[in-house]
Design an enzyme around this catalytic site. Sequence first.
Site, mmCIF file in Angstrom:
data_model
loop_
_atom_site.group_PDB
_atom_site.id
_atom_site.type_symbol
_atom_site.label_atom_id
_atom_site.label_comp_id
_atom_site.label_asym_id
_atom_site.label_seq_id
_atom_site.Cartn_x
_atom_site.Cartn_y
_atom_site.Cartn_z
ATOM 1 N N ARG A 1 27.240 47.426 37.943
ATOM 2 C CA ARG A 1 27.953 46.516 38.833
ATOM 3 C C ARG A 1 27.744 47.003 40.261
ATOM 4 O O ARG A 1 28.040 48.157 40.596
ATOM 5 C CB ARG A 1 29.449 46.504 38.536
ATOM 6 C CG ARG A 1 30.200 45.556 39.471
ATOM 7 C CD ARG A 1 31.673 45.874 39.519
ATOM 8 N NE ARG A 1 32.368 45.015 40.475
ATOM 9 C CZ ARG A 1 33.563 45.276 40.995
ATOM 10 N NH1 ARG A 1 34.205 46.380 40.647
ATOM 11 N NH2 ARG A 1 34.118 44.458 41.865
ATOM 12 N N ASP B 1 28.286 41.153 42.623
ATOM 13 C CA ASP B 1 29.506 40.348 42.782
ATOM 14 C C ASP B 1 29.321 39.187 43.744
ATOM 15 O O ASP B 1 30.091 38.230 43.716
ATOM 16 C CB ASP B 1 30.655 41.238 43.271
ATOM 17 C CG ASP B 1 31.463 41.811 42.119
ATOM 18 O OD1 ASP B 1 31.650 41.108 41.112
ATOM 19 O OD2 ASP B 1 31.908 42.966 42.227
ATOM 20 N N GLY C 1 44.049 42.232 36.654
ATOM 21 C CA GLY C 1 45.224 42.977 36.217
ATOM 22 C C GLY C 1 46.546 42.311 36.532
ATOM 23 O O GLY C 1 47.448 42.253 35.688
ATOM 24 N N GLY D 1 46.823 38.978 37.590
ATOM 25 C CA GLY D 1 46.749 37.627 37.064
ATOM 26 C C GLY D 1 47.039 37.542 35.582
ATOM 27 O O GLY D 1 47.653 36.587 35.101
ATOM 28 N N GLU D 2 46.617 38.555 34.826
ATOM 29 C CA GLU D 2 46.812 38.545 33.376
ATOM 30 C C GLU D 2 48.179 39.053 32.965
ATOM 31 O O GLU D 2 48.747 38.588 31.962
ATOM 32 C CB GLU D 2 45.737 39.406 32.712
ATOM 33 C CG GLU D 2 44.320 38.874 32.859
ATOM 34 C CD GLU D 2 43.283 39.883 32.427
ATOM 35 O OE1 GLU D 2 43.545 40.635 31.462
ATOM 36 O OE2 GLU D 2 42.207 39.940 33.056
ATOM 37 N N GLY E 1 44.065 41.300 41.309
ATOM 38 C CA GLY E 1 44.198 42.695 40.915
ATOM 39 C C GLY E 1 44.382 43.511 42.168
ATOM 40 O O GLY E 1 44.856 42.999 43.195
#
Length: 372
Positions: free
Chosen positions: A89, A146, A324, A326-327, A206
């Site tokens: 990433r 990204d 993190g 949002g969930e 997050g």
Amino acid sequence: MSAALLVLNTGSSSVKFRLFALDEALTLLAGGKVEDIGTGASFKAGLAGAAPQAVALEGADNHDSAMEAVLNWLDAQPQDWQLLAAAHRIVHGGERFTAPVALDQEAMDYLQSLSPLAPLHQPHNLAGVRALARRRPGIRQYGCFDTAFHARHGALFNRYALPDSLFERGIRRYGFHGLSYDWIAHQLRHHHPKLAQGKVVAAHLGNGASLCAMKQLASIDTTMGMTALEGLPMGTRCGNIDAGAVVYMVKGLGMPIEDIEYQLYEESGLKGLSGLSNDVKTLLASSDPKARFALNFFALKVAQQIAAMAVSLGGLDAVVFTGGIGENAAPLRKQILAHLAFLPPFGHLVIAANEEGCMALEIQEHFAKELL
């Protein structure tokens, strides 16, 4: 012997990994992470389907030793894995990289030049590439970006109101969290086909936070811009701020640019507003009025910018929460949606983030023939 792909996400003090089989299903084989590199590092890892277990670690004071620990753990497993490639990433791909690429020296030099645009991420992402190259020089390494998901934005969405001369020198909006949004698009395509044809705002919330306006699964607009500082307030980053305030910090307050950068990236956002923490779980549990203010501010700004994304789309069929916060932070989701209750009805759902899975899919799509 089964061919495998190592997916790596290297941060300032961590190396997270997932190992996927290079089969049609990209079967997850194992995963884990080294955390707190340089300050009492710890390592947990496990095979797919099993809970991660603590792994003995003899020092991990830099990315090289952390990478060695990961590779040693993989080598010690009884499965007959043939590690053919690694995908990293990398936060910023600039204007040049709009799809995964092989990381040769020319690519690395260009990516290094982008480090000032993502100082919290880019140098560490590239450190992971170099660390693996030193330990396993024969492994093919690829970068997944990204910024790539947003690369086809129209001029209305990638420009600032600045002269062409500055745009031509790279002062433009790129957008980030693209690997997360690409995974959302993948999930909608396969599990919510009706929404996949519609107008969706994806909210990656997050410690880093942004929104993406998606029409028929393509990115139309996003809240982050040239750097990962613009847009929503975040855990420690300020989000949108009057550019004149930065000029005043330099000219009026005499602050060194390094101090300003540190304040905007490390001491602002939820941490700066609350004076307590950047952790939403901690703030939700706190009775301190400043903690509640910070959360109220965050929810309001997220809602305001969801409405702005709806304008870019010309409507709104659904909001998708991921990341993190949002969930896991249901009270904040509820508060954000309450701010938007005046809009025509729209759906909302939660989809778990899986940037590693997205990266594996990208490598399979672009390089399967080269690897196998």
